[in-house]
Design a protein around this motif. Sequence first.
Motif, PDB file in Angstrom:
ATOM      1  N   SER A 126     -11.339   0.780 -12.114  1.00 53.98           N
ATOM      2  CA  SER A 126     -10.268   0.632 -11.116  1.00 53.98           C
ATOM      3  C   SER A 126     -10.728   1.259  -9.810  1.00 53.98           C
ATOM      4  CB  SER A 126      -8.982   1.303 -11.603  1.00 53.98           C
ATOM      5  OG  SER A 126      -8.522   0.703 -12.789  1.00 53.98           O
ATOM      6  N   ASP A 183      -9.883  -4.807  -3.921  1.00 54.98           N
ATOM      7  CA  ASP A 183      -9.781  -3.992  -5.131  1.00 54.98           C
ATOM      8  C   ASP A 183     -10.339  -4.741  -6.333  1.00 54.98           C
ATOM      9  OD1 ASP A 183      -6.178  -4.367  -5.772  1.00 54.98           O
ATOM     10  OD2 ASP A 183      -7.842  -5.790  -5.936  1.00 54.98           O
ATOM     11  N   TYR A 185      -9.008  -6.343  -8.544  1.00 56.95           N
ATOM     12  CA  TYR A 185      -8.353  -7.623  -8.820  1.00 56.95           C
ATOM     13  C   TYR A 185      -8.702  -8.669  -7.773  1.00 56.95           C
ATOM     14  CZ  TYR A 185      -5.509  -4.836 -12.005  1.00 56.95           C
ATOM     15  OH  TYR A 185      -5.084  -3.992 -13.003  1.00 56.95           O
ATOM     16  N   ARG A 199      -7.865  -8.429  -4.599  1.00 55.28           N
ATOM     17  CA  ARG A 199      -6.866  -8.452  -3.529  1.00 55.28           C
ATOM     18  C   ARG A 199      -7.491  -7.876  -2.267  1.00 55.28           C
ATOM     19  NH1 ARG A 199      -2.254  -5.916  -7.352  1.00 55.28           N
ATOM     20  NH2 ARG A 199      -3.834  -4.259  -7.336  1.00 55.28           N
ATOM     21  N   TRP A 215      -8.983   3.593  -7.407  1.00 57.48           N
ATOM     22  CA  TRP A 215      -7.903   2.723  -6.948  1.00 57.48           C
ATOM     23  C   TRP A 215      -6.679   3.522  -6.534  1.00 57.48           C
ATOM     24  CZ3 TRP A 215      -2.864   1.521  -8.170  1.00 57.48           C
ATOM     25  CH2 TRP A 215      -2.368   0.337  -7.584  1.00 57.48           C
TER      26      TRP A 215
END
Length: 124
Positions: A31, A52, A54, A56, A100
């Motif tokens: 993360s 990030d 993911y 995004r 993160w």
Amino acid sequence: QVHLVESGGGSVQTGGSLILSCVLSGFTYSSYCMGWFRQAPGKEREGVASIDMYGRTRYADSVKGRFTISQDNAKSTLYLQMDDLKPEDTAMYYCGIDLWRYDCFSGLNSSAYRGQGTQVTVSA
């Protein structure tokens, strides 16, 4: 030990393009927030783009529509595609990574780990 190594900077004319790369090693967390920030002589450091785990992304208003951040996890590499470059984009560009957090972009400038930077110079 975490290492980030940027490359791809250079000198271009207004309207030109560059692709910056940042190779990451030693960061073992799944993360993360990763991104690019820049600093011009006499100016404060500013965030450029973040991404990030993911995928995004978020961009500074000054680069939206011109810059694209992406990552290749297989190569542990972060990219910044910079198009339609302007003289005000002239700066030292750094990549950074940190654990993160909800707002990846806001913490870019204070990333726990960052590289040595690559210079981008845009002439009028």
